[in-house]
Design a protein around this motif. Structure first.
Motif: not given
Lengths: 535, 442
Positions: A320-321, A324-325, A359-360, A362-363
């Protein structure tokens, strides 16, 4: 295709893999079982943007990418590329599509042929697609500028095939030549290969593009522009260019993949994908095999290349990161379906679908506050795509599954009851092991006097929380049915009281700016911004 | 020690009487003797772990973090070898038990594990040290049910504890004949019903629903997260003091990763285990660890409390590593990657300088000497192997750009012109640096 139309439009894409589909299975009359890897996925990718496709392993994101490129045959649905259905293409049109849509694979160790040098690897698409391309319909002209010479005495011609090097604009490939008068011929700077500059009795002609120029002075001045390199040379130059562009050096062209690190190999994969000047690139987990410092290099490179070559990306990732990036918009997949699509900031700051939210959550964040962060993590595993849950596929794990309207129940209690129902419906409870050894005789049904004890033992095993009296009663009656191993009756009784809208109706992903497929947000037609408050 | 201390570090001091170190690694060196040359996988690592803590070792692939973990629990096989250093384990009972046979290796409650025989070390595995691996799918035997595999681990511990002084390998009494008999006579099976019961309890402990039925299933019937739980159950069979977790969640999805991390947290609280966590994921470190060691090229380049390393780091590599992680919350600025690649650990390709100097944005002349470890500005535990612990960065003494291009691999990120790049790689390939003792000295 108008300017507002997306570059890629995916509409109801399905890809099933079939199990039990061999000849033997047919002979024995076994029905094939579909594995619904991608089950009705629709999204648009606009020109120049990066769309992220995120989800856990097995959710079908890579299959979506492959099917969309035609690397897998779709089961159903359409994919439009520049307004044309990709699956209807054939012949030259199909070749054109394959040229404009490329892919970078996840594993840089297995996606490069170990017996080819990297020069060969990057040249291969060029030779397959017979690059450089020249088109008989393209006109070639020379745009001449003069300095100290009258324009009128200069005649310029271009060879027919300069469109292999110069991109034609509106069907015309133009070479730009400057013709200057010079006094001292020896002072003129002629470049190393003497190609793009030519001298003739006091006149120097210089071509901007990577072409050869020849100038003659007779009555007037005659300038001829041509490609004086062989196809092989052109290709070599192009490959050198590409390889340098992705941050490797030209002398490495004769090396083999095993001599490179993971990050360097991924760069080679990127160079190969860019060789044919694609418009659209599917990046299938391009950095998941790389270390974080190298990942950052590759992400920056992809960013630069996108700006330089006006690329459109579909970035498939579980990270996810990274999403996002890199991305402009994001689509979240769960079990073969898209549950939410939105602009990256909206989706990360205000996730609507409970799955996106989970999901968010959990990171783990790389910061010292991480230990104290309140996390709302999911329980359970992803269900099998062979037999996906009815209605909303996330309902079996969803912490916000919607109870029936008239049921006064706490959300957490309802979640527990739904999990209990799930197990009863799947008959995933071992009745033999209830109670101490041989305490209950299931063969002939648990006797009446032992039944309350059986129910209590079973309830104790299946539920951690105490239930409010009303629900306790319902659950106990249902579990009592299990004493006679009447699974259907137990399931029916529970369903009667606890059936959720989430299992009856499949939520649809609507249109608009930030659609979400979740009943909490009402029907697609009457979609509201605020979720229905929990009863 | 420098002045800025976090409140947490102060609290730790107050608690100093209550905590005690359980494991101390000093100057550990592990080498692999391969056809290509000697690989200095671990090159002088010091670690001190307190009982009940979680110690994280973080680094990129090839930095030597897994080899460090395996060295500690003696899983290094040929061509690898631990060539130097001490691995000290504190356990009064164990020390008393072997003091007579190994007087040199025992010091009070501390035992130097490298000073005792391999059979003694082996006896510690499972009961005192235990390990969980990255890939659960390949760590289980696919032909035996999960329950039985866990029960086997229980059985090994059970037989050993029946004879606690025995430090002989514990499964030797089980022979091929026993195996053959076991297939015919239930009473001769290796796994007793009691072990099986315990295996089921363990499965329940790690949160596997219906442990009774799941115990009879084969590994392929488990999902990845379930199997990782089962592997944790197996590792807990001997009630170990120290659990070594080598990338325990790398093969898992984020929602499952969150579950497993929660589980490890709960188990640690419940059983008071000490965890040595090996990972490349800085998020996992932040989530789990009390202390952190950052590894690079076989060395711990910076260590300290989580706050020291994440918020108050000194070493430019630590900064680079943290800067490379795309931020999940923040806006998308350009990432700040560390240029170049992880260096080769081949002895003849390593130099006597700071191994990070060629990628370091703050490389100075002093970096051409191999730096020793110095305490840094954070808590008492904070130390870094970097000249910046002692001096401020001074641009006047910085190394010129491209200083290392002659001898080192080029940076990969920058769009370097071909001319610059050409020789560098060739030089490196064809004429490896002459020093062959690089990295040996401290």
């Amino acid at each position: 295709m108008s300017a507002d139309d997306p570059l890629v439009r995916v509409d109801g894409l399905q890809k099933y893999f079939w199990e039990n589909d061999s000849l033997l299975d047919r002979l024995f009359g076994d029905d094939p079982v579909p594995v619904r890897a991608v089950d009705g996925v629709s999204f648009d990718i606009r020109e120049g943007e990066t769309l992220g496709l995120v989800g856990e392993s097995g959710c079908g994101k890579s299959t979506t990418g492959e099917t969309l490129l035609g690397l897998q045959d779709p089961t159903d649905g359409r994919v439009e590329f520049e307004g044309e259905n990709v699956y209807d293409l054939s012949g030259d049109d199909l070749t054109d599509f394959r040229r404009s849509a490329q892919v970078v694979f996840q594993d840089p160790f297995s996606s490069l042929d170990p017996r080819m040098t990297i020069g060969d690897i990057v040249t291969q698409p060029l030779s397959i697609h017979d690059w450089p391309w020249t088109d008989g319909d393209v006109e070639t002209t020379v745009d001449v500028r003069t300095d100290g010479i009258s324009r009128d005495i200069v005649t310029a011609t271009a060879a027919d095939d300069i469109d292999t090097v110069v991109d034609p604009v509106d069907g015309v490939a133009t070479a730009h030549v400057t013709v200057r008068a010079i006094d001292d011929e020896s002072a003129a700077d002629v470049d190393a290969d003497g190609r793009s500059v030519d001298l003739a009795s006091g006149v120097v002609a210089e071509v901007e593009e990577d072409l050869a120029v020849a100038v003659d002075r007779d009555d007037g001045i005659v300038v001829r522009v041509s490609v004086d390199r062989s196809t092989a040379q052109l290709r070599r130059d192009r490959v050198t260019d590409l390889v340098e562009r992705v941050g490797l050096s030209a002398d490495q062209l004769d090396r083999y993949p095993h001599e490179f690190s993971g990050g360097q190999r991924q760069r080679i994969g990127i160079a190969r994908a860019l060789a044919l000047e694609p418009e659209f690139v599917v990046l299938d987990e391009p950095t998941s095999a790389l270390d974080v410092s190298v990942q950052a290099q590759v992400l920056n490179l992809l960013d630069d290349l996108q700006a330089e070559f006006d690329l459109t990306y579909l970035l498939i990732s579980h990270d996810l990161s990274v999403i996002r990036h890199v991305c402009d918009r994001v689509a979240v997949m769960y079990l073969g379906e898209i549950v939410e699509v939105g602009p990256v900031d909206d989706l990360f700051e205000d996730p609507k679908h409970p799955y996106t939210n989970a999901l968010l959550e959990s990171v783990p964040r790389a910061s010292t506050d991480e230990r104290d962060r309140d996390r709302e993590t999911l329980s359970g595993d992803v269900p099998s795509p062979r037999d996906p849950p009815s209605g909303c596929r996330f309902r079996t794990r969803c912490p916000k599954v919607i109870p029936p309207e008239d049921l006064e129940i706490e959300q957490e209690t309802y979640r527990d009851l739904m999990s209990l129902r799930e197990r009863v419906e799947r008959r995933d409870v071992s009745l033999e092991s209830v109670g101490d050894d041989g305490q209950f005789d299931l063969e002939d049904g648990v006797s009446d006097e032992k039944r309350p004890a059986f129910v209590a033992a079973l309830k104790d095993r299946l539920l951690e929380r105490d239930l409010p009296a009303r629900h306790d009663e319902i659950v106990e009656t249902a579990l009592a049915e299990l004493a006679t191993e009447d699974w259907d009756a137990a399931a029916a009784r529970l369903r009667e009281h606890y059936e959720s809208v989430c299992e009856r109706k499949q939520p649809h992903l609507g249109n608009g700016h930030h659609p979400v497929a979740c009943h909490l947000y009402g029907e697609a037609s009457e979609r509201t911004e605020t979720p229905r408050s929990d009863p | 020690m420098l002045s800025t201390r976090t409140s947490r570090a102060k609290a730790a001091e107050v608690l100093a009487d209550m905590t005690e170190e359980i494991l101390r690694v000093e100057g550990l060196k592990t080498r692999f003797f391969t056809d290509e040359g000697q690989v200095n996988a671990v090159d002088g690592v010091d670690i001190a772990i307190e009982r009940g803590d979680t110690y994280g070792i973080v680094g990129e692939s090839g930095s030597g973090k897994s080899v460090t973990a395996r060295s500690i629990i003696d899983l290094i096989e040929s061509p690898g070898e631990i060539t130097d250093g001490r691995i000290l384990y504190r356990n009064q009972e164990f020390a008393d038990g072997i003091r007579d046979d190994n007087p040199d290796a025992v010091d009070g409650a501390w035992v130097d594990l490298r000073g005792v025989s391999s059979s003694v070390r082996r006896s510690l595995r499972g009961s005192n040290f235990s390990m969980i691996f990255q890939d659960p799918q390949s760590s289980f035997n696919p032909t035996i049910t999960v329950g039985e595999q866990i029960a086997e681990a229980v059985e090994v511990q059970r037989r050993a504890s029946a004879n606690p002084r025995s430090t002989r390998a514990r499964s030797k009494e089980y022979t091929l004949t026993s195996l053959a008999l076991g297939t015919i006579l239930p009473s001769k099976r290796y796994v007793t019903p009691a072990s099986r019961e315990r295996a089921i309890e363990l499965l329940e402990l790690v949160g596997i629903p219906d442990p009774v039925e799941r115990a009879d299933e084969y590994p392929h019937e488990y999902s990845g997260g379930m199997l990782q739980r089962a592997m944790i159950a197996q590792a807990l069979a001997g009630e170990p003091d120290v659990l070594v977790a080598d990338e325990p969640t790398t093969a898992l999805d984020v929602t499952i990763q969150a579950q497993i991390l929660d589980l490890l947290d709960d188990l640690q609280e419940e059983l008071g285990m000490t965890i040595l966590l090996i990972t490349h994921n800085l998020g996992v470190v932040a989530r789990m660890c009390d202390r952190v060691g950052v590894m690079y090229a076989g060395e711990i380049v910076e260590r300290g409390t989580l706050e020291d390393v994440f918020d108050d780091h000194v070493h430019p590599y630590t900064r680079g590593l943290l800067g490379s992680v795309p931020d999940l919350e923040g806006a998308s600025d350009r990432l700040q990657p560390i240029p170049g690649n992880v260096p080769s650990l081949l002895d003849h390709e390593m130099n006597r300088r700071c191994h990070f100097a060629d990628r370091c944005p703050k490389a100075m002349e002093a970096c051409l000497e191999h730096p020793s470890e110095h305490s840094a500005r954070g808590s008492d535990h904070h130390a870094a192997r970097c000249v910046l612990t002692r001096t401020e960065y001074d641009e006047a003494r910085a190394l010129a750009d491209g200083y290392f291009d002659e001898a080192d691999r080029p940076a990969g990120d920058k769009h370097v012109g071909p001319d610059e790049r050409d020789e560098t790689l060739d030089e490196d390939r064809q004429h490896p640096p002459a020093e062959t003792t690089g990295g040996e000295h401290q």
